[in-house]
Design an enzyme around this catalytic site. Structure first.
Site, PDB file in Angstrom:
ATOM      1  N   ARG A  48       2.540   8.425   8.817  1.00  0.00           N
ATOM      2  CA  ARG A  48       2.320   9.833   8.458  1.00  0.00           C
ATOM      3  C   ARG A  48       1.257  10.496   9.329  1.00  0.00           C
ATOM      4  NH1 ARG A  48       4.921   9.478   3.747  1.00  0.00           N
ATOM      5  NH2 ARG A  48       5.339  11.402   2.615  1.00  0.00           N
ATOM      6  N   ASP A  63       0.784  -1.246   0.000  1.00  0.00           N
ATOM      7  CA  ASP A  63       0.000   0.000   0.000  1.00  0.00           C
ATOM      8  C   ASP A  63       0.811   1.288   0.000  1.00  0.00           C
ATOM      9  OD1 ASP A  63       1.070  -0.028   2.548  1.00  0.00           O
ATOM     10  OD2 ASP A  63      -0.783  -0.727   3.499  1.00  0.00           O
ATOM     11  N   GLU A  75      -0.322  -9.146  -0.909  1.00  0.00           N
ATOM     12  CA  GLU A  75      -0.882  -8.566   0.326  1.00  0.00           C
ATOM     13  C   GLU A  75      -2.112  -7.710  -0.023  1.00  0.00           C
ATOM     14  OE1 GLU A  75       0.718  -5.412   3.230  1.00  0.00           O
ATOM     15  OE2 GLU A  75       1.646  -7.219   3.999  1.00  0.00           O
ATOM     16  N   GLU A  96      -2.189   5.145   2.913  1.00  0.00           N
ATOM     17  CA  GLU A  96      -2.121   3.726   2.525  1.00  0.00           C
ATOM     18  C   GLU A  96      -3.485   3.095   2.254  1.00  0.00           C
ATOM     19  OE1 GLU A  96      -0.386   5.075   5.063  1.00  0.00           O
ATOM     20  OE2 GLU A  96       1.705   4.774   4.515  1.00  0.00           O
ATOM     21  N   HIS A 108       6.582   5.379  12.455  1.00  0.00           N
ATOM     22  CA  HIS A 108       6.802   6.216  11.272  1.00  0.00           C
ATOM     23  C   HIS A 108       5.541   6.751  10.619  1.00  0.00           C
ATOM     24  CE1 HIS A 108       5.330   3.347   8.283  1.00  0.00           C
ATOM     25  NE2 HIS A 108       5.809   2.410   9.068  1.00  0.00           N
ATOM     26  N   HIS A 138      13.350   5.596  12.373  1.00  0.00           N
ATOM     27  CA  HIS A 138      13.094   5.693  10.929  1.00  0.00           C
ATOM     28  C   HIS A 138      13.749   6.964  10.383  1.00  0.00           C
ATOM     29  CE1 HIS A 138      10.746   6.073   7.223  1.00  0.00           C
ATOM     30  NE2 HIS A 138      10.236   4.870   7.421  1.00  0.00           N
TER      31      HIS A 138
HETATM   32  C1  UD1 Z   1       6.818   4.961   3.447  1.00  0.00           C
HETATM   33  C2  UD1 Z   1       5.419   4.558   2.997  1.00  0.00           C
HETATM   34  C3  UD1 Z   1       4.670   3.824   4.101  1.00  0.00           C
HETATM   35  C4  UD1 Z   1       5.492   2.676   4.645  1.00  0.00           C
HETATM   36  C5  UD1 Z   1       6.849   3.194   5.069  1.00  0.00           C
HETATM   37  C6  UD1 Z   1       7.713   2.055   5.534  1.00  0.00           C
HETATM   38  C7  UD1 Z   1       4.170   5.987   1.454  1.00  0.00           C
HETATM   39  C8  UD1 Z   1       3.317   7.167   1.301  1.00  0.00           C
HETATM   40  N1  UD1 Z   1       4.652   5.759   2.681  1.00  0.00           N
HETATM   41  O1  UD1 Z   1       6.704   5.960   4.440  1.00  0.00           O
HETATM   42  O2  UD1 Z   1       3.446   3.320   3.590  1.00  0.00           O
HETATM   43  O3  UD1 Z   1       4.819   2.116   5.740  1.00  0.00           O
HETATM   44  O4  UD1 Z   1       7.494   3.828   3.950  1.00  0.00           O
HETATM   45  O5  UD1 Z   1       8.856   2.490   6.216  1.00  0.00           O
HETATM   46  O6  UD1 Z   1       4.414   5.278   0.504  1.00  0.00           O
HETATM   47  N2  UD1 Z   1      14.275   8.431   4.086  1.00  0.00           N
HETATM   48  C9  UD1 Z   1      15.656   8.330   3.975  1.00  0.00           C
HETATM   49  N3  UD1 Z   1      16.208   7.106   3.667  1.00  0.00           N
HETATM   50  C10 UD1 Z   1      15.476   5.987   3.492  1.00  0.00           C
HETATM   51  C11 UD1 Z   1      14.073   6.089   3.638  1.00  0.00           C
HETATM   52  C12 UD1 Z   1      13.491   7.307   3.913  1.00  0.00           C
HETATM   53  O7  UD1 Z   1      16.361   9.314   4.127  1.00  0.00           O
HETATM   54  O8  UD1 Z   1      16.036   4.918   3.213  1.00  0.00           O
HETATM   55  C13 UD1 Z   1      13.659   9.755   4.374  1.00  0.00           C
HETATM   56  C14 UD1 Z   1      13.750  10.692   3.153  1.00  0.00           C
HETATM   57  O9  UD1 Z   1      13.944  12.001   3.599  1.00  0.00           O
HETATM   58  C15 UD1 Z   1      12.369  10.521   2.525  1.00  0.00           C
HETATM   59  C16 UD1 Z   1      11.523  10.421   3.766  1.00  0.00           C
HETATM   60  O10 UD1 Z   1      12.282   9.602   4.664  1.00  0.00           O
HETATM   61  O11 UD1 Z   1      12.008  11.605   1.688  1.00  0.00           O
HETATM   62  C17 UD1 Z   1      10.131   9.872   3.577  1.00  0.00           C
HETATM   63  O12 UD1 Z   1      10.118   8.655   2.837  1.00  0.00           O
HETATM   64  P1  UD1 Z   1       8.700   8.143   2.235  1.00  0.00           P
HETATM   65  O13 UD1 Z   1       8.913   6.820   1.573  1.00  0.00           O
HETATM   66  O14 UD1 Z   1       8.044   9.212   1.432  1.00  0.00           O
HETATM   67  O15 UD1 Z   1       7.786   7.978   3.522  1.00  0.00           O
HETATM   68  P2  UD1 Z   1       7.886   6.984   4.743  1.00  0.00           P
HETATM   69  O16 UD1 Z   1       7.445   7.742   5.935  1.00  0.00           O
HETATM   70  O17 UD1 Z   1       9.200   6.329   4.728  1.00  0.00           O
HETATM   71  N1  UDP Z   2      12.514  -3.448  10.269  1.00  0.00           N
HETATM   72  C1  UDP Z   2      13.887  -3.538   9.990  1.00  0.00           C
HETATM   73  N2  UDP Z   2      14.746  -2.692  10.658  1.00  0.00           N
HETATM   74  C2  UDP Z   2      14.304  -1.777  11.563  1.00  0.00           C
HETATM   75  C3  UDP Z   2      12.909  -1.690  11.823  1.00  0.00           C
HETATM   76  C4  UDP Z   2      12.046  -2.534  11.151  1.00  0.00           C
HETATM   77  O1  UDP Z   2      14.317  -4.352   9.173  1.00  0.00           O
HETATM   78  O2  UDP Z   2      15.134  -1.062  12.139  1.00  0.00           O
HETATM   79  C5  UDP Z   2      11.595  -4.336   9.519  1.00  0.00           C
HETATM   80  C6  UDP Z   2      10.538  -5.057  10.325  1.00  0.00           C
HETATM   81  O3  UDP Z   2      11.003  -6.324  10.769  1.00  0.00           O
HETATM   82  C7  UDP Z   2       9.392  -5.198   9.340  1.00  0.00           C
HETATM   83  C8  UDP Z   2       9.537  -3.979   8.439  1.00  0.00           C
HETATM   84  O4  UDP Z   2      10.856  -3.492   8.649  1.00  0.00           O
HETATM   85  O5  UDP Z   2       9.528  -6.347   8.512  1.00  0.00           O
HETATM   86  C9  UDP Z   2       8.519  -2.941   8.806  1.00  0.00           C
HETATM   87  O6  UDP Z   2       8.823  -1.734   8.171  1.00  0.00           O
HETATM   88  P1  UDP Z   2       8.102  -0.382   8.549  1.00  0.00           P
HETATM   89  O7  UDP Z   2       7.648  -0.423   9.954  1.00  0.00           O
HETATM   90  O8  UDP Z   2       9.029   0.713   8.124  1.00  0.00           O
HETATM   91  O9  UDP Z   2       6.878  -0.342   7.539  1.00  0.00           O
HETATM   92  P2  UDP Z   2       5.371  -0.924   7.593  1.00  0.00           P
HETATM   93  O10 UDP Z   2       5.437  -2.392   7.822  1.00  0.00           O
HETATM   94  O11 UDP Z   2       4.642  -0.185   8.669  1.00  0.00           O
HETATM   95  O12 UDP Z   2       4.831  -0.566   6.253  1.00  0.00           O
END
Ligand code: UD1
Ligand code: UDP
Length: 375
Positions: free
Chosen positions: A217, A97, A119, A133, A215, A248
């Site tokens: 939003r 999602d 999923e 999501e 994490h 995160h």
């Molecule tokens: C995203 C997904 C969310 C998912 C989550 C898992 C959307 C809208 N959100 O949220 O559904 O549950 O990932 O973790 O698709 N960033 C880094 N390095 C990384 C990852 C993220 O620096 O490896 C920072 C960057 O500044 C980036 C920001 O996090 O712009 C947000 O990343 P984004 O994927 O837009 O949103 P998440 O909150 O990570």
């Molecule tokens: N996870 C990881 N390292 C971390 C925290 C979480 O590998 O430091 C793994 C966790 O085991 C799970 C996945 O990341 O499989 C969950 O990711 P996240 O919570 O970012 O996203 P969501 O599942 O809420 O979309």
């Protein structure tokens, strides 16, 4: 030969798609499989690719610091066009999602490929929770041709949306396939991991470990301030508790968490862990407090109780079984529920039931067998 393009972009999609990539690639005589990453996440995605030894065929490298939903969505659709035109897949697989899921499913639909949703069918029926999501997965469901639902509940949700039963297969969640693969590695005597060694130096064996992640939003802003203030009170309530929080990388999470929790003796803020180290840490924990979707699915398989800092969940199975509890982002509620579990042995043990409502580790096998029969 069926050509399949597997597209993902974030850490959780990568963890849950990795076993599927392996399952398709293990049958090269039947499937021509390629992997495309949008790299909606960068560092957190690369950690997963390294562990599962996946080398993408296409890397769109799209992540920008503090990116927004509008431009990310537009970039994914635009940048996928040449990939889809180059490879011309029969089937495109998307997961869950995220923005990558939603935008890639639309791009795949434009290309004429069959869209397969892994999923599928998770719903809260609340447009704003989780945001965005719930809408992402609904849109993906609308354009998908095949729906791989993890549970009977998710299948029932799809049937209510008039998806034909022949287009749905209940598979279990591929996260359990990934978890089993990782637990096997982590618990083998030969397992050596730098991050785990560092964790062993941080963890004080006589203290009770609380693992935290967050994490979402919809929790940015006030939600995270409440969460951090609650964690501060929990940490202060007993020096016998030790909180470990891999933070995160989203700046909307990093800022409040480091501002409000830095400097407390029994709170350890650390960088996101690679998957095997995180699995190891979940196993070592007494209690997990999170807003994560994936962690809610993994914890019951490890027999760990979870407090979920959300008001809704699309994963009701473990809540019904009593091993996961929703506590929202109300500071006092988080403190009360966490301390109750830390202090009340009977309540705690009730929540420790080891069970697998999300799968048996054979989800990918079922998906591949199903697709094979379509040839
Ligand atoms: C995203 C997904 C969310 C998912 C989550 C898992 C959307 C809208 N959100 O949220 O559904 O549950 O990932 O973790 O698709 N960033 C880094 N390095 C990384 C990852 C993220 O620096 O490896 C920072 C960057 O500044 C980036 C920001 O996090 O712009 C947000 O990343 P984004 O994927 O837009 O949103 P998440 O909150 O990570
Ligand atoms: N996870 C990881 N390292 C971390 C925290 C979480 O590998 O430091 C793994 C966790 O085991 C799970 C996945 O990341 O499989 C969950 O990711 P996240 O919570 O970012 O996203 P969501 O599942 O809420 O979309």
């Amino acid at each position: 030969m069926l050509s399949s393009l597997i597209i993902f972009g974030t850490r959780p999609e990568a963890i849950k798609m990795a076993p599927l990539v392996k399952a398709f690639k293990s049958q090269p005589e039947i499937f021509n499989t390629k992997v495309c990453i949008t790299a909606q996440h960068r560092e957190m995605l690369d950690q997963v690719l390294d562990f599962f030894e996946i080398i993408p065929d296409y890397d769109l490298n799209l992540m920008k610091p503090n990116q927004n939903l509008y431009s990310l969505t537009a970039d994914i659709i635009t940048e996928l066009k040449p990939v889809l035109e180059d490879f011309k897949p029969d089937y495109v697989y998307v997961h869950g999602d995220t923005t990558t899921t939603m935008a890639a499913s639309i791009a795949a639909f434009y290309s004429g490929a069959k869209v397969c949703h892994i999923e599928a069918g998770l719903r809260t029926f609340n447009k704003f929770s989780p945001f965005p999501e719930e809408i992402n997965r609904s849109i993906t469901g609308r354009v998908s041709d095949l729906h791989f639902a993890p549970t009977e509940t998710s299948r029932a949700n799809l049937l209510k949306e008039n998806i034909h039963p022949d287009q749905i297969l209940v598979t279990g969640n591929t996260v359990i396939d990934a978890l089993n693969y990782s637990v096997k590695k982590v618990t083998s005597p030969a397992f050596e991991d730098k991050e785990v060694n560092t964790l062993k130096e941080i963890i004080e064996p006589d203290k009770q470990l609380i693992l935290v992640t967050g994490h979402r939003r919809e929790n940015h802003g006030e939600g995270f301030i409440n969460i951090c203030n609650a964690l501060k009170e929990i940490a202060k309530s007993s020096l016998n508790y030790q909180i470990i929080y891999p933070v995160h990388l989203n700046p909307n999470v990093q800022k409040p968490v480091y501002e409000l929790l830095k400097g407390l003796d029994n709170v350890h803020l650390i960088a996101p862990l690679s998957y095997p180290a995180f699995v190891w840490l979940m196993n070592e924990s007494k209690l997990i407090i999170t807003d994560s979707g994936g962690v809610q699915e993994e914890a019951p398989s490890l027999g760990k109780p979870v407090l979920v800092m959300r008001n809704t969940t699309e994963r009701p199975e473990a809540v019904k079984a009593g091993t996961v509890k929703l506590v929202g982002t109300d500071k006092n509620k988080i403190i009360a529920e966490a301390l109750n579990l830390m202090k009340n042995k009977e309540q705690y043990e009730k929540m420790c039931k080891l069970h697998n409502p999300y799968g048996d580790g054979k989800a990918c096998e079922r998906i591949v067998d199903f697709i094979k029969k379509l040839q």
